[in-house]
Design a protein around this motif. Structure first.
Motif, PDB file in Angstrom:
ATOM      1  N   PHE A  17       0.841  -1.397   0.016  1.00  0.00           N
ATOM      2  CA  PHE A  17       0.333  -0.031  -0.215  1.00  0.00           C
ATOM      3  C   PHE A  17       0.690   1.726   0.358  1.00  0.00           C
ATOM      4  CE2 PHE A  17      -2.283   3.733   2.207  1.00  0.00           C
ATOM      5  CZ  PHE A  17      -3.354   3.860   1.862  1.00  0.00           C
ATOM      6  N   ALA A  18       1.649   1.144   1.336  1.00  0.00           N
ATOM      7  CA  ALA A  18       3.063   2.833   0.342  1.00  0.00           C
ATOM      8  C   ALA A  18       3.833   2.634  -0.649  1.00  0.00           C
ATOM      9  CB  ALA A  18       3.642   2.632   1.728  1.00  0.00           C
ATOM     10  N   LEU A  20       2.540   1.783  -3.584  1.00  0.00           N
ATOM     11  CA  LEU A  20       1.861   2.280  -4.678  1.00  0.00           C
ATOM     12  C   LEU A  20       1.171   4.298  -4.260  1.00  0.00           C
ATOM     13  CD1 LEU A  20      -0.834  -0.986  -4.719  1.00  0.00           C
ATOM     14  CD2 LEU A  20       1.071  -0.064  -6.262  1.00  0.00           C
ATOM     15  N   LEU A  21       1.026   4.291  -2.735  1.00  0.00           N
ATOM     16  CA  LEU A  21       0.769   5.655  -2.595  1.00  0.00           C
ATOM     17  C   LEU A  21       2.512   6.740  -2.772  1.00  0.00           C
ATOM     18  CD1 LEU A  21      -1.002   6.686  -1.577  1.00  0.00           C
ATOM     19  CD2 LEU A  21      -0.126   7.272   0.574  1.00  0.00           C
ATOM     20  N   SER A  49       5.046  -0.391  -9.166  1.00  0.00           N
ATOM     21  CA  SER A  49       4.279  -1.444  -8.850  1.00  0.00           C
ATOM     22  C   SER A  49       3.776  -2.770  -8.730  1.00  0.00           C
ATOM     23  CB  SER A  49       2.405  -0.962  -8.780  1.00  0.00           C
ATOM     24  OG  SER A  49       2.643  -1.109 -10.383  1.00  0.00           O
ATOM     25  N   ALA A  69      -5.074  -4.752   0.168  1.00  0.00           N
ATOM     26  CA  ALA A  69      -3.769  -4.419  -0.063  1.00  0.00           C
ATOM     27  C   ALA A  69      -4.164  -3.056  -1.265  1.00  0.00           C
ATOM     28  CB  ALA A  69      -2.741  -4.339   0.138  1.00  0.00           C
ATOM     29  N   LEU A  70      -4.430  -4.081  -2.465  1.00  0.00           N
ATOM     30  CA  LEU A  70      -4.976  -3.169  -3.943  1.00  0.00           C
ATOM     31  C   LEU A  70      -5.802  -3.128  -3.223  1.00  0.00           C
ATOM     32  CD1 LEU A  70      -2.976  -5.877  -6.320  1.00  0.00           C
ATOM     33  CD2 LEU A  70      -2.449  -3.707  -5.587  1.00  0.00           C
ATOM     34  N   PHE A  73      -5.968   0.721  -1.363  1.00  0.00           N
ATOM     35  CA  PHE A  73      -5.689   1.459  -2.186  1.00  0.00           C
ATOM     36  C   PHE A  73      -6.289   2.325  -3.176  1.00  0.00           C
ATOM     37  CE2 PHE A  73      -2.705   3.170  -6.058  1.00  0.00           C
ATOM     38  CZ  PHE A  73      -1.960   3.954  -5.625  1.00  0.00           C
ATOM     39  N   PHE A  76      -8.325   4.131  -0.918  1.00  0.00           N
ATOM     40  CA  PHE A  76      -7.787   5.611  -1.029  1.00  0.00           C
ATOM     41  C   PHE A  76      -8.149   7.184  -1.972  1.00  0.00           C
ATOM     42  CE2 PHE A  76      -4.605   8.032  -1.142  1.00  0.00           C
ATOM     43  CZ  PHE A  76      -4.562   8.750   0.549  1.00  0.00           C
ATOM     44  N   LEU A  77      -7.863   5.861  -2.935  1.00  0.00           N
ATOM     45  CA  LEU A  77      -8.061   6.859  -4.456  1.00  0.00           C
ATOM     46  C   LEU A  77      -9.150   7.202  -4.860  1.00  0.00           C
ATOM     47  CD1 LEU A  77      -5.615   5.236  -7.190  1.00  0.00           C
ATOM     48  CD2 LEU A  77      -4.968   6.967  -5.668  1.00  0.00           C
ATOM     49  N   SER A  88      -8.188   2.252  -9.825  1.00  0.00           N
ATOM     50  CA  SER A  88      -7.221   1.357  -9.791  1.00  0.00           C
ATOM     51  C   SER A  88      -7.625   0.403  -9.200  1.00  0.00           C
ATOM     52  CB  SER A  88      -7.075   1.822  -8.207  1.00  0.00           C
ATOM     53  OG  SER A  88      -5.665   1.182  -7.875  1.00  0.00           O
ATOM     54  N   TYR A 120      -3.281  -1.503 -15.285  1.00  0.00           N
ATOM     55  CA  TYR A 120      -3.427  -0.098 -14.978  1.00  0.00           C
ATOM     56  C   TYR A 120      -3.692   0.515 -16.257  1.00  0.00           C
ATOM     57  CZ  TYR A 120      -3.629   2.760 -10.935  1.00  0.00           C
ATOM     58  OH  TYR A 120      -3.995   3.438 -10.027  1.00  0.00           O
TER      59      TYR A 120
END
Length: 182
Positions: A17-18, A20-21, A49, A69-70, A73, A76-77, A88, A120
């Motif tokens: 996660f981190a 990717l961010l 990624s 985790a994906l 993410f 979050f987006l 995502s 992606y």
């Protein structure tokens, strides 16, 4: 400590996660510098990624934890933009499918990383057009630009997954005595 403990799985998922961010934040200025390439951001995050996901899966991250985790993410987006979240989440589903297809096989980590990274850009472009977030004026230059961007994203994804697999294999082959002094 067991290698498949919940704490280890959570730590690996948090690292994915981190990364990717951070990779998204790091590639943003470059993508903004070239606005003529639609969704360049999605091309640029293909390498980090797929590298990170490949290493994490080959280090023992289970597929459900990787997908969590994906999905986190993507969530979050989605807080920033539903289109970014959906763009995502689609590659996360592709990565999950690749992980299930390659279940129990040697290069499963590479398959998951490549599946996420390579899909992606096409997923982002498709969702942008489907949501009317981008208007496409058909031209040869526009189509060629998107085709080249998709191929570059796939190539960067494969390269990242190969490096990730090599890095995971190299770190696994070192004995604790070799790495103790470093």
């Amino acid at each position: 400590m067991r290698t498949n403990s919940v704490a280890r799985q959570a730590a690996l998922a948090l690292v994915v996660f981190a990364v990717l961010l951070v990779s998204g934040l790091a590639t943003r200025p470059v993508a903004l510098a070239f606005p003529q390439v639609i969704a360049l951001h999605a091309v640029l995050v293909a390498f980090p990624s797929s590298l990170c996901i490949t290493i994490a899966v080959e280090k023992g991250l289970h597929l459900p934890w990787c997908l969590a985790a994906l999905a986190a993410f993507a969530g979050f987006l989605a807080i920033m933009s539903p289109v970014m979240g959906a763009a995502s989440l689609a590659p996360a589903l592709v990565a999950g499918a690749c992980g299930m297809i390659w279940r129990g096989k040697k290069n499963r980590g590479m398959a998951v990383g490549i599946g996420y990274g390579a899909s992606y850009y096409p997923a982002t472009v498709a969702i942008l057009f489907a949501s009317a977030g981008a208007v496409f004026a058909p031209s040869v230059a526009g189509v060629l630009t998107m085709l080249c961007a998709a191929l570059l994203g796939a190539a960067l994804s494969v390269f990242g997954a190969c490096l990730g697999s090599l890095a995971a294999a190299r770190s696994a082959s070192k004995s604790p005595l070799e790495t103790k002094g470093r």
